[in-house]
Design an enzyme around this catalytic site. Structure first.
Site, short mmCIF file in Angstrom:
data_model
loop_
_atom_site.label_atom_id
_atom_site.label_comp_id
_atom_site.label_asym_id
_atom_site.label_seq_id
_atom_site.Cartn_x
_atom_site.Cartn_y
_atom_site.Cartn_z
N GLY A 70 -38.06 56.78 -59.28
CA GLY A 70 -38.19 55.57 -58.69
C GLY A 70 -38.32 54.36 -60.07
O GLY A 70 -37.71 53.35 -59.84
N ASP A 71 -38.79 54.99 -60.84
CA ASP A 71 -39.10 53.97 -62.05
C ASP A 71 -37.74 53.67 -62.71
O ASP A 71 -37.69 52.27 -63.09
CB ASP A 71 -40.15 54.66 -63.06
CG ASP A 71 -41.40 54.89 -62.56
OD1 ASP A 71 -41.85 54.36 -61.75
OD2 ASP A 71 -42.40 55.74 -62.98
N ALA A 72 -36.90 54.63 -62.86
CA ALA A 72 -35.74 54.62 -63.40
C ALA A 72 -34.63 53.65 -62.69
O ALA A 72 -34.20 53.05 -63.20
CB ALA A 72 -34.92 55.96 -63.72
#
EC number: 2.7.1.20
Length: 341
Positions: free
Chosen positions: A295-297
């Site tokens: 999700g961060d990526a």
């Protein structure tokens, strides 16, 4: 266009202690698969146990820092991104500084002498991850650090601001300062729902920041929790995304766009009262290493195109590309150069 310092992130820098564990380990510490929680007393022994029992990797992490590092990697323009958060004066803190420098991010850490650098246990079972964060020093960030001239200069320079919802538990005052600055300067302020517990237990500070958010990111579980907390009586992710995008805004310069990821299902984007869905790049199960940082990526990839003023389709495509790269590797790591075009 000058890209130096165009994107600024603020959050909880944590050193990820990542290992493939077993179901029994999760059971022992009462950890649910695919969840993100803050460590309680009962969790504290698990960090030591992980390092003794499993093969662990140490990776500079923390949600915002991950997204900023990925954006920096995708941009390949040194110093395009900056980041602030609090670390301890210890070897993990030094590790983090070294890591960020290598990534090309301009970090201005607040160094706290009283607490160790925060850590996050990343427990991987069957490619799925569960996070247990022991914030320690990350919890000590003070808005005084942000107000220092050399740090506020980063705020003045940036045109885009990204903060993970996790930072609401640490320094809502810092978030508010930056959000109000962004609104006054017609800049773009963005946040992530980050975890169900943020929507449930930090509702007030989240609602205070929401009118300033030009982009809201999250995943399907967080969106559904947000809906439940606000009594919307719908589990439909598209409806929830739409409702979040229509929440009143503090400044009328930018409309709000909601972007919700759903694992292998299409990405939902709500803007202007309409919903669009974008398919993700499907990955055969045997290629999945771990979902930590996916999700961060996605956000990092998205932001790398947004700061270049690319259309939303391109931003989502870059987000899906970055997430696809990350889940084929251990932790939020990436090859030397992106092959996104």
């Amino acid at each position: 266009m000058a890209y130096e310092g165009i994107l600024l992130g603020m959050g909880n820098p944590l050193l990820d202690i990542s290992a493939v564990v077993d179901e029994d380990f999760l059971k022992k510490y009462g950890i649910k698969l695919n969840d993100a929680i803050l460590a309680e007393d009962k969790h504290l022994p698990m960090y030591e146990e992980m390092t003794k029992k499993y093969e662990v990797e140490y990776i500079a992490g923390g949600a915002t820092q991950n997204s900023i590092r990925v954006a920096q990697w995708m941009l390949q323009i040194p110093g395009a991104t900056s980041y602030m958060g609090c670390i301890g004066k210890d070897k993990f803190g030094e590790e983090m500084k070294k890591n960020s420098k290598l990534a090309g991010v301009n970090v201005h850490y607040y160094e706290d002498g009283t607490a160790p650098t925060g850590t996050c246990a990343v427990c991987v079972v069957g490619g799925e991850r569960s996070l247990v964060a022991n914030l320690s020093a990350a919890n000590c960030y003070k808005s005084e650090h942000l107000k220092k001239p050399e740090n506020w200069a980063l705020v003045e320079k940036a045109k885009y601001f990204y903060v993970a919802g996790f930072f609401l538990t640490v320094s809502p005052e810092s978030i508010q300062l930056v959000a109000e600055h962004a609104a006054a300067k017609n800049n773009v302020f963005m946040m992530n729902l980050s975890a169900p517990f943020i929507c449930e237990f930090f509702r007030d500070v989240q609602e205070k920041a929401l009118p300033y958010m030009d982009y809201v990111f999250g995943n399907e579980t967080e969106a559904r929790t947000f809906s439940k907390v606000h009594g919307w009586e719908t589990d439909n992710v598209e409806e929830v995304a739409l409702k979040i995008s229509q929440w009143p805004k503090a400044s009328g310069t930018h409309k709000r766009i909601t972007v919700i990821t759903q694992g292998a299902d299409p990405v939902v984007v709500a803007e202007d009262g309409k919903v669009k869905k974008f398919p993700v790049i499907l990955l055969p199960k045997e290629k999945l290493v771990d979902t930590n940082g996916a999700g961060d990526a996605f956000v990092g990839g998205f932001l790398s195109q947004l700061v270049q003023e690319k259309p939303i389709e391109e931003c989502v495509r870059a987000g899906c590309y970055a997430a696809n790269v990350i889940i084929q590797r251990s932790g939020c790591t990436y090859p030397e150069k992106p092959s996104f075009n």
